[in-house]
Each structure stands twice: as C-alpha cells, then as structure tokens.
Write an enzyme that holds these catalytic residues in place. Structure first.
Site, PDB file in Angstrom:
ATOM      1  N   PHE A  54      -9.299   3.333  92.328  1.00  0.00           N
ATOM      2  CA  PHE A  54      -9.428   1.942  93.107  1.00  0.00           C
ATOM      3  C   PHE A  54      -8.463   0.940  91.969  1.00  0.00           C
ATOM      4  O   PHE A  54      -7.846   1.333  91.256  1.00  0.00           O
ATOM      5  CB  PHE A  54     -10.837   1.358  93.253  1.00  0.00           C
ATOM      6  CG  PHE A  54     -11.480   2.390  94.148  1.00  0.00           C
ATOM      7  CD1 PHE A  54     -10.817   2.412  95.594  1.00  0.00           C
ATOM      8  CD2 PHE A  54     -12.564   2.780  93.979  1.00  0.00           C
ATOM      9  CE1 PHE A  54     -11.455   3.180  96.734  1.00  0.00           C
ATOM     10  CE2 PHE A  54     -13.208   3.545  95.138  1.00  0.00           C
ATOM     11  CZ  PHE A  54     -12.702   3.828  96.281  1.00  0.00           C
ATOM     12  N   ARG A  86      -6.456  13.235  89.765  1.00  0.00           N
ATOM     13  CA  ARG A  86      -7.775  13.783  90.268  1.00  0.00           C
ATOM     14  C   ARG A  86      -7.530  14.516  91.409  1.00  0.00           C
ATOM     15  O   ARG A  86      -6.491  14.478  92.179  1.00  0.00           O
ATOM     16  CB  ARG A  86      -8.593  12.595  90.863  1.00  0.00           C
ATOM     17  CG  ARG A  86      -9.180  11.680  89.629  1.00  0.00           C
ATOM     18  CD  ARG A  86      -9.951  10.367  90.070  1.00  0.00           C
ATOM     19  NE  ARG A  86      -8.792   9.488  90.902  1.00  0.00           N
ATOM     20  CZ  ARG A  86      -9.745   8.702  91.883  1.00  0.00           C
ATOM     21  NH1 ARG A  86     -10.807   8.605  91.987  1.00  0.00           N
ATOM     22  NH2 ARG A  86      -8.999   8.096  92.525  1.00  0.00           N
ATOM     23  N   LYS A 125      -1.197   3.883  94.700  1.00  0.00           N
ATOM     24  CA  LYS A 125      -1.201   4.121  93.346  1.00  0.00           C
ATOM     25  C   LYS A 125      -0.777   5.615  92.814  1.00  0.00           C
ATOM     26  O   LYS A 125      -0.107   5.676  92.024  1.00  0.00           O
ATOM     27  CB  LYS A 125      -2.782   3.726  92.971  1.00  0.00           C
ATOM     28  CG  LYS A 125      -3.156   4.023  91.384  1.00  0.00           C
ATOM     29  CD  LYS A 125      -4.332   3.103  90.974  1.00  0.00           C
ATOM     30  CE  LYS A 125      -5.525   3.168  92.032  1.00  0.00           C
ATOM     31  NZ  LYS A 125      -6.144   4.490  92.362  1.00  0.00           N
ATOM     32  N   THR A 163       0.948   7.402  94.535  1.00  0.00           N
ATOM     33  CA  THR A 163       2.394   7.706  94.815  1.00  0.00           C
ATOM     34  C   THR A 163       3.111   7.124  93.680  1.00  0.00           C
ATOM     35  O   THR A 163       4.322   7.776  93.244  1.00  0.00           O
ATOM     36  CB  THR A 163       2.830   6.868  96.177  1.00  0.00           C
ATOM     37  OG1 THR A 163       2.069   7.527  97.181  1.00  0.00           O
ATOM     38  CG2 THR A 163       4.209   6.976  96.345  1.00  0.00           C
ATOM     39  N   LYS A 173      -9.379   7.403 104.631  1.00  0.00           N
ATOM     40  CA  LYS A 173      -8.398   7.322 103.364  1.00  0.00           C
ATOM     41  C   LYS A 173      -7.316   8.188 103.567  1.00  0.00           C
ATOM     42  O   LYS A 173      -6.305   8.082 103.042  1.00  0.00           O
ATOM     43  CB  LYS A 173      -9.193   7.338 102.193  1.00  0.00           C
ATOM     44  CG  LYS A 173      -8.528   6.906 101.090  1.00  0.00           C
ATOM     45  CD  LYS A 173      -9.495   6.612  99.881  1.00  0.00           C
ATOM     46  CE  LYS A 173      -8.809   6.417  98.567  1.00  0.00           C
ATOM     47  NZ  LYS A 173      -8.266   7.943  98.058  1.00  0.00           N
ATOM     48  N   TRP A 184       8.581   5.868  96.900  1.00  0.00           N
ATOM     49  CA  TRP A 184       7.976   6.573  98.224  1.00  0.00           C
ATOM     50  C   TRP A 184       9.209   6.823  98.944  1.00  0.00           C
ATOM     51  O   TRP A 184       9.245   8.139  99.527  1.00  0.00           O
ATOM     52  CB  TRP A 184       6.991   5.568  98.998  1.00  0.00           C
ATOM     53  CG  TRP A 184       6.717   6.021 100.236  1.00  0.00           C
ATOM     54  CD1 TRP A 184       5.345   6.604 100.448  1.00  0.00           C
ATOM     55  CD2 TRP A 184       6.977   5.871 101.603  1.00  0.00           C
ATOM     56  NE1 TRP A 184       5.194   7.044 101.741  1.00  0.00           N
ATOM     57  CE2 TRP A 184       6.230   6.610 102.465  1.00  0.00           C
ATOM     58  CE3 TRP A 184       8.436   5.381 102.122  1.00  0.00           C
ATOM     59  CZ2 TRP A 184       6.671   6.725 103.841  1.00  0.00           C
ATOM     60  CZ3 TRP A 184       8.481   5.558 103.242  1.00  0.00           C
ATOM     61  CH2 TRP A 184       7.802   6.355 104.203  1.00  0.00           C
ATOM     62  N   ALA A 203     -14.689   6.434  92.221  1.00  0.00           N
ATOM     63  CA  ALA A 203     -14.736   5.532  91.024  1.00  0.00           C
ATOM     64  C   ALA A 203     -15.506   4.122  91.307  1.00  0.00           C
ATOM     65  O   ALA A 203     -15.802   3.403  90.451  1.00  0.00           O
ATOM     66  CB  ALA A 203     -13.137   4.981  91.123  1.00  0.00           C
TER      67      ALA A 203
END
Length: 559
Positions: free
Chosen positions: A303, A96, A73, A75, A107, A412, A275
C-alpha cells in the site's frame, strides 16, 4: 497484433532453468531445493556461511495512497530491478507472495504487470511452493489444540469467551468472519463464537516473515498469546506445547523462494502479510539473503508509504537491523487526479486543476520519507499513454520544491529499458550515502505515545482518541511487559487518515483507536483503527469468474 494481457506476456517468455538464475548470483546447486524447472527454495543455512560478506544496498519501493486507478508498485519494483541489471549492476529483487484471496477477488495477483513481471506468474499467483498452505495448517493446528485442550478438561483454565486465536483460510470468504462452532452435543466440542481470518492476516504469517532462523521461529511461535484465563492471565502456544509441531509444518516454508523476472533477473518471492493489518513486507530471511547476493536489492512494502513503508522502517528494519540506502515513491498522474477529486471515468483527460489538488498526497509521502525517516527519495511516475507533458511537468516542479527528483518509468510497456532513468537516479542516491535513517519512535516510549507519534508525524493528524476498551487494553499490555514493542497500525489504505473518504493530504483530523491486541510472537502491538477487515469478501463480479484452464493445462484470466 492484438493487445497482450499480463498472462499472455508471461506465457510467451522463455524462462531460464532456475539453477542458471541461482548460479548467476553465486548460489550453488546443493543449496537449492527445486520445485520443477523454474522455482526453487534456497537453504537458509547459507546465511550463516555468508555472515562476513558485506551487504548490498537496500532500495525500498513504496507508493502514494492507493486509488482505484492503480499505481503499479510491484511492476515498478520488478522493472527497476531489470533496469539496474541493464546498466550493469548485480541486482536481486525481493517481493511478497500473493494471496489467493485477492487473486480471485478484486485486486488480482501480485507478480508485476506488462513487461515487468516475475515468472512463472501462474504458479506464483496460485499455489507456488505451498508456503500459504503451510502457514494456514500451522495456524489451524494451534486452533485445534486450543479447543481440544478445553474439551479434554481445560487444565490451563482458558476462558472460551476470551480466545483471541482464529482459524484461517487463504480465500476471501465473508461468510466465515463470525461463526458459532462446537455444536451438536458434548462429543463435538464446546459451543462458542469463533471466526476466520484470511491466511495472510494470521500472526503465523507475520512470525514467518520476521524470523531469523528456525530457533527464532520456534521462540516466536511459543510466545503467541492465544487468549486469556478466567482470572485474566494470558495463555500462550508454548503452554499448549504447540510450537514444535507448528515449526515442523513451517520448516520448508521458512526457506526463501527463488524465481526470475521476464528479463531473468533473480527474485526472491517470500512471505506476504497484509499491510493494512500486519506489517506488509516480505521475509527478513529473503531480504537478508538478497543483500548477501546482490550489490543492489530492490524490495517493496504494501500500500502507501503511510502503511507499508512506515511498517517496513519502524518494524522490519528495527527487528532485522536493516538500513535502506534509498526509497522510490511510485505515483501516477491518474491516481493523483483521483486524489484531487477527478471522477474515475475522467482520469484519462488532462486536468491540471485536479492534479494540483491531488499532488499534496505525494508531497506528504515525500516529506515522511525524507524528513521524518531521513532517507533519500526519488519519485517514479508510472507513465500512462494519456499523461500529458503539462501534467508531468507540474508534478516534477512540485516535487523539486520538496527536494525529490522525478523519474518517468515506462517499465510496464518496455521492461527494464523503460526504467533506466529511474535506475540511474536510484544508484546516484544510494551511492551518495546520504541516508540518515531514524525511527519515528523509540522502544522505550509508552504504547500511547508511539501511536501518537505515528499519527502526528506520518499521517499528519492532530492527535489520537482512545476508546475505553483500547485504553484499558493498552494499560494491561504494558503491565504484562509488552510496552517496549513497536506498534503495527491497522488502518484504511485509502487515506492518510482513518477515514477512507478523506483523499489527498487531509488536515485537521484525529484518529480513533478502537482497540489494540498483542501479537506477542511476531513482536508488535496491533492498533485497530476504523473498520479494518481481517477477512475480506469477494466483489459483485469476482476475478474468479474470468479464470479458466484449457485441455493443455494452460491457464487464462489471471492478472
């Protein structure tokens, strides 16, 4: 040439001085506070001078329900910003800030990936401009003042068993979830059960992100409910006279941070509430600043769309008076196959049957955005080399039936160049002006009805079961005058339901609400479902084991 990891790509890119990036969108040097050559804070008073300037168009990037396969997301958000710039648009990105917990945990960071990253990625993923430390310090100052007040005679009559304010640290540390402190005699405080949250789960983080200026920040801090007296009355940070000192610690953290992408697109990276616990969006101040300086602003929410997007739309947009022009829903073929029951080891193999079973998860998110919230949406398929033409065609056909176009995103691997198709569709949707934005529930609805509305409309559940503790707390909060606040659902990110094992688009389920608590400062009621941790733990093999720094100060192993 060998494969380059995210950090190697970031380190091999030449950044422009941050003054140059600021000047490209009209921010002059006197409004910048430099943190080295490539990071700066922007004076928030600039917003008052620009109040008459028309806002740009707001684009929200969200995603399907997350899977271990990853969706990309951030990216996509970064790559879309670069792509919009490539097709000649004046664009600003608003993201964020990463938390150290996930960076050293499982993560990884949150600065994008491949050739769609914000830089300097090491700084952003580590200490950055010190915002997280300031938030932690403000949170813990309040905690210290609570226990000191009790030690010094407890004039307010705080019940030590009913203190709801926890200390925090920006690290995944399960050992600190439940502790006993104040031991070893009267001089060392009063023994009581306590615990730590991760800093990004602190209400101070949510407050910082939802404050419109320093006075608003102080008002919100003053309103924090830290616990209850022995006769069941709420006690606030204002009664402890803590808000002034907390605001002093936060005055610089309130200023949005400006950085750049690998392709020199300006990006505000500011604030980072979780989130699945808090509201999962960057600060109102950074978003509003971006809207004044960009014709298009690309932002993201944490998320899947059932969590981050729902909270972005129902909480952040409500509080800040924002109205998005278009929404991007990120998905991958691999993640949809996972939702359809494919094993993680088999996600690279063509499997149209699993894909067909998993696609309904994406379709539910499209329905939520376009029908429930009334916003135009495009699906961005974050392309992997193993995706087959048949798989991509199947997704496109199904999405068209739900009224959403699909754009392949290869940001990407290719940076902005790989997002041009997506950028053109986003511009088309935003410029058509077909946004009929509406909230899922009204302010005046009782708390239980607001929760029911989110569960039925957004999650697709049959209803809500309230445990006795939750029902009692809801009644009490409504008596205390908090019934008008929006609800912030604390729920697993791995399913539309409250059961992480129910993948795809689950049907015939109910959601159990264990408890609720008021974040009176932030301005929402947190609704606790399932088993949500406000202090994560490290995995068996933490990312920290692979992170290093050499004798020149060059960091390796971040991702």
């Amino acid at each position: 040439m060998g494969f380059k990891g995210d950090i190697e790509i970031a380190q091999s890119t030449e950044m422009k001085p941050i003054e140059e990036i600021a000047a490209s969108i009209g921010i002059d040097r006197e409004n910048l506070e430099l943190y080295g050559n490539y990071k700066a804070k922007v004076n928030y008073n600039i917003l008052e001078k620009l109040s008459d300037r028309k806002d740009g168009k707001l684009i929200l990037v969200t995603a399907i329900t997350p899977t271990p396969a990853g969706e990309g997301k951030t990216t996509t958000t970064v790559g879309l910003g670069d792509a919009l710039k490539k097709i000649g648009k004046k664009v600003v990105i608003a993201l964020r800030e990463p938390s150290l917990g996930p960076v050293f945990g499982v993560k990884g960071g949150a600065a994008g990936g491949g050739y769609a990253q914000v830089v300097p990625m090491e700084d952003i993923n580590l200490h950055f401009t010190g915002d997280m430390h300031a938030i932690g310090a403000a949170n813990n100052l309040l905690a210290a003042m609570i226990d000191n007040h009790i030690y010094q005679g407890n004039q307010l009559g705080i019940d030590p068993r009913r203190i709801t304010w926890k200390r925090c640290v920006d690290m995944n540390d399960r050992q600190l979830r439940f502790i006993v402190d104040g031991l070893n005699g009267k001089a060392n405080g009063m023994p009581r059960e306590d615990g730590f949250d991760i800093t990004v789960a602190s209400e101070v983080m949510a407050i910082l992100c939802l404050s419109k200026n320093i006075d608003d920040l102080k008002e919100k801090l003053r309103s924090i409910v830290i616990g209850y007296t022995r006769d069941d009355k709420p006690v606030t940070a204002g009664q402890l006279k803590a808000e002034g000192a907390m605001a002093a610690l936060l005055k610089d953290a309130l200023k949005p941070n400006l950085v750049q992408t690998l392709e020199h697109t300006p990006a505000f990276v500011h604030g980072g509430p979780f989130a699945n616990i808090a509201h999962g969006c960057n600060s109102i101040m950074a978003t509003k600043m971006a809207l004044k300086f960009g014709d298009y602003v690309v932002t993201e929410a944490g998320f899947g769309a059932d969590l981050g997007a729902e909270k972005f739309l129902d909480i952040k947009c409500r509080i800040a008076g924002l109205k998005p022009s278009a929404v991007v829903i990120v998905a991958t073929v691999r993640a949809l196959k996972h939702h359809g029951g494919a094993e993680k080891s088999q996600l690279s193999v063509e499997n149209l049957e699993a894909l067909e079973k998993g696609i309904p998860n994406l379709l539910k998110h499209i329905e939520n955005i376009t029908v429930k919230f009334g916003l135009p949406a495009v699906v961005a398929i974050n392309r992997f080399p193993t995706d087959t033409e048949a798989e991509l065609k199947l997704i496109e056909e199904k999405c068209k039936q739900y009224g959403a176009n699909v754009a392949l995103s290869e940001v990407w691997a290719k940076g902005g160049e790989g997002g041009i198709e997506l950028a053109k569709e986003v511009v088309r949707l935003a410029d058509e002006g077909k946004s009929n934005f509406k909230f899922i529930y009204g302010d005046e609805m009782p708390i239980k009805e607001k929760i029911e509305a989110v569960v039925r409309e957004v999650y697709g559940g049959d209803g809500v079961d309230f445990l006795p503790a939750a029902a009692k707390e809801i009644s009490k909060l409504e008596e205390m005058g908090f019934g008008h606040l929006p609800v912030c659902m604390a729920k697993t990110q791995y399913s539309l339901s409250d059961d992480p094992k129910k993948l795809g688009w689950p049907k015939n389920f109910r959601v159990t609400v264990r408890n609720v608590k008021v974040s009176a400062g932030a301005g929402f009621v947190v609704v606790l479902t399932g088993d949500i941790m406000t202090m994560p733990g490290l995995p068996k093999v933490p990312a920290a084991e692979s992170i290093d720094v050499d004798s020149t100060g060059r960091i390796s192993g971040l991702f």
